[in-house]
Design an enzyme around this catalytic site. Structure first.
Site, mmCIF file in Angstrom:
data_model
loop_
_atom_site.group_PDB
_atom_site.id
_atom_site.type_symbol
_atom_site.label_atom_id
_atom_site.label_comp_id
_atom_site.label_asym_id
_atom_site.label_seq_id
_atom_site.Cartn_x
_atom_site.Cartn_y
_atom_site.Cartn_z
ATOM 1 N N ARG A 198 -24.966 -1.511 8.732
ATOM 2 C CA ARG A 198 -24.675 -2.932 8.545
ATOM 3 C C ARG A 198 -24.917 -3.740 9.814
ATOM 4 N NH1 ARG A 198 -19.319 -3.579 5.016
ATOM 5 N NH2 ARG A 198 -20.706 -4.690 3.643
ATOM 6 N N GLU A 214 -19.096 -5.280 11.431
ATOM 7 C CA GLU A 214 -19.977 -4.415 12.208
ATOM 8 C C GLU A 214 -21.025 -5.201 12.991
ATOM 9 O OE1 GLU A 214 -18.262 -2.114 8.801
ATOM 10 O OE2 GLU A 214 -19.322 -4.036 8.972
ATOM 11 N N LYS A 219 0.839 -1.193 0.000
ATOM 12 C CA LYS A 219 0.000 0.000 0.000
ATOM 13 C C LYS A 219 0.877 1.246 0.000
ATOM 14 C CE LYS A 219 -4.289 1.599 2.163
ATOM 15 N NZ LYS A 219 -5.287 1.345 3.223
#
Length: 630
Positions: free
Chosen positions: A394, A366, A280
């Site tokens: 969610r 979640e 990344k």
């Protein structure tokens, strides 16, 4: 290569490796320069440059379906499909979206802003393909962090069981926003260091294929030997046990390795997963060496130093909330803090460092986070769950069934409530009031400033039952925290300004705009009462009763959905009590709000001081002139 000359990715078919390497370098330079002006998800995209180029070289978009999980890593995809010239407008008002958008390009076949959706969507695309008798490839690109989402695991289970033909790209960069956590992350770490397993596996498969066709005993014995021996190399071949062929790990920045893996995947029938290792932020030092997730998504920055521009002197709302909870946790051992993969975004890293045994990052899960908080509350703890408004959607079933129904002492810190701007419709925190308000037990609040927020936190930890505090994206006001105020009483509203011509009701940051409108009205001789409806649920029925008895016009202004919002609740109450007050509501209608500067979005909605003043004049019957500019 000229980045602005790209129209279709078909030019990649005839590009050699040297040209691809140069193209990757050019794209990185373009991204770094462009995002320095607009901001954006720079880290995620710098990590998938070679991977995205390889996908477009060896697959034929849009016939082959490239499905980006979350979508924040699709900038290179946008560049290769003819949108380079629009990057100056990236995530800007009426400009290029920060996520895939179907209206932008035929190559954007799936829209997402939340994680862990790509595999389920891919299953849908693949089954539709098979029903139609088509032969195209379906290629979901999912990060290692997204695999912690239960939805992704549900899809893997179905894909492997059904043997559905697709090529899954697992982009493993050891990060989502913050460093990834959990057993799946650790498993992938072992896979990264066990490349010898693949050499053994493919060699064994070749040997088995060459065995003579003398019954099935010898082949069966060899298959069992291969399946049992693989555990010598890797602890639990997770994907293969699910019925998904595993290829990897593959260097995600090496075109030769990527090409070989993709070509090999096409030779298999059934599902294949290519485990790609990427870095990344690759190619830009500040992003590449970011360990905290700061460079996941950010605003404009200085290219030479990486300094983020436009930062404010006051701390963010997220930091204020988390640090206040931390202060209380040092005094109360029952307080714990939790978040679903957002310790950086919700500014809980200080809590994590100071009280590591009472901090929990559940990963991108979640539903699990909400019910885990409920379990801790049932066991006598006082959990503080920091969760973005858009992600709380969610965990709604868990909020209803596990927290509210059992009336448990969970405190929700609903981060990024209201409009969030650049991330657009998938992230605008404008639905939580509408889906929380029907729940019988929960108390829902939003402070007008950080002093009131502190008071709400203390009230919540001292009160039984579920509590929720909404707070916006951005920074606190920087007020005097030593100011004396009346203690909060659940369901009590606050009069910020007296007036008899109309009652203007709002909450949170919108109150500042309403107060400005009140000043405009006062200049025209109209005096309005401004109400801080800090308790969105329950309502201040006593104050509403006084309005009903006086007959004063009521105007509710909110940076939220009108359906199910505060104005809707007030209208219902007044109607049920047979009051006949004129009631006006201003908020978000039945639409999704796209990306752009928050002030411009508010202007479109009509939440501006001049427009509020104009509509108040209409409500009261005062003389007025139309203002089409709001």
């Amino acid at each position: 290569m000229n980045i602005y000359s790209f129209d279709e990715p078909s030019f990649l078919k005839n590009s050699n490796e040297e040209e691809l390497v140069q193209l990757a370098s050019d794209i990185r330079e373009f991204l770094i320069e462009s995002c320095a002006v607009t901001g954006g998800h720079i880290g995620a995209n710098l990590g998938v440059v070679e991977l995205t180029i390889a996908l477009h070289k060896y697959f034929d978009s849009p016939v082959d379906k490239l499905i980006f999980d979350v979508g924040h890593q699709a900038y290179i995809h946008k560049i290769l499909t003819g949108r380079s010239a629009d990057f100056a407008t990236l995530r800007q008002y009426k400009g290029l979206g920060g996520f895939p958008k179907m209206r932008e390009s035929k190559h954007d076949v799936w829209e997402a802003g939340h994680s862990s959706t790509s595999l389920s969507a891919a299953m849908g695309f693949a089954k539709a393909r098979d029903i139609k008798g088509q032969k195209n490839h379906v290629v979901p690109i999912i990060g290692d962090g997204a695999l912690t989402g239960g939805m992704a695991l549900e899809a893997l289970n179905h894909i492997g069981s059904d043997k559905t033909n697709m090529t899954i790209i697992l982009n493993d960069n050891e990060m989502s926003i913050a460093p990834n956590v959990g057993a799946l992350h650790n498993m992938l770490g072992r896979m990264r260091t066990n490349a010898q397993y693949n050499k053994f596996k493919h060699g064994a498969e070749g040997f088995i294929e060459r065995l003579p066709q003398v019954g099935t005993t010898l082949r069966d014995l060899a298959d069992r030997f291969k399946d049992s021996t693989k555990y010598m190399f890797v602890d639990g071949i997770f994907f293969e046990e699910l019925g998904i062929k595993y290829i990897g790990p593959v260097d995600g920045h090496n075109f030769e390795d990527l090409g070989a893996a993709i070509k090999t995947s096409k030779e298999y029938d059934g599902p294949v997963i290519i485990h790609v290792i990427t870095k990344k932020g690759k190619g830009y030092h500040p992003a590449e060496h970011d360990k905290l997730g700061i460079w996941h998504g950010l605003g404009p920055y200085k290219i030479d130093t990486g300094e983020v521009l436009g930062s404010k002197k006051t701390e963010s709302w997220s930091a204020f909330m988390s640090n206040t909870v931390l202060d209380r946790a040092h005094k109360d051992e029952a307080i714990v803090a939790m978040t679903p993969a957002m310790p950086v975004g919700s500014k809980l890293t200080k809590f994590q460092n100071e009280l590591p045994n009472r901090f929990f990052d559940t990963g991108i899960a979640e539903q699990h986070a909400v019910t885990m908080a409920a379990g801790m509350a049932a066991a006598g703890m006082k959990p503080y769950l920091a969760i973005y408004s858009t992600f709380l959607q969610r965990g709604y079933d868990q909020l209803l069934h596990d927290v509210d129904r059992q009336n448990l002492d969970v405190l929700l810190g609903i981060d990024r409530s209201g409009l969030v701007g650049a991330d657009g419709e998938t992230h605008q925190g404008v639905f939580d009031i509408s889906f929380i308000s029907p729940l019988p037990n929960i108390t829902l609040m939003m402070p007008r400033d950080e002093k009131e927020a502190e008071m709400m936190i203390d009230l919540s930890f001292a009160t039984a039952g579920p509590m929720a505090i909404r707070y916006p994206r951005g920074n606190v006001l920087g007020i005097d925290m030593n100011e004396n105020r009346e203690p909060l009483k659940i369901g009590s509203w606050e009069v910020l300004r007296e007036g008899a011509d109309a009652a203007l009701i709002s909450y949170g940051p919108t109150l500042a705009t309403v107060m400005e409108a009140a000043e405009i009205l006062a200049k025209d001789g109209i005096e309005v009462k401004v109400i801080n409806a800090r308790f969105i649920k329950p309502l201040d029925n006593a104050m509403l009763k006084s309005f009903g008895e006086s007959g004063i016009p009521v105007f509710v202004i909110e940076e939220s959905m009108l359906t199910g919002g505060l104005g809707s609740m007030i209208s219902t109450y007044m109607n049920d009590e047979l009051y006949t007050n004129k009631i006006q509501r201003l908020g978000i209608g039945s639409e999704y709000i796209e990306h752009g500067d928050v002030d411009l979005l508010l202007r479109d909605i009509g939440i501006t001081a001049p427009n509020i003043a104009l509509r108040t004049k209409k409500l009261t019957g005062a003389p007025h002139e139309e203002n089409t500019n709001r």
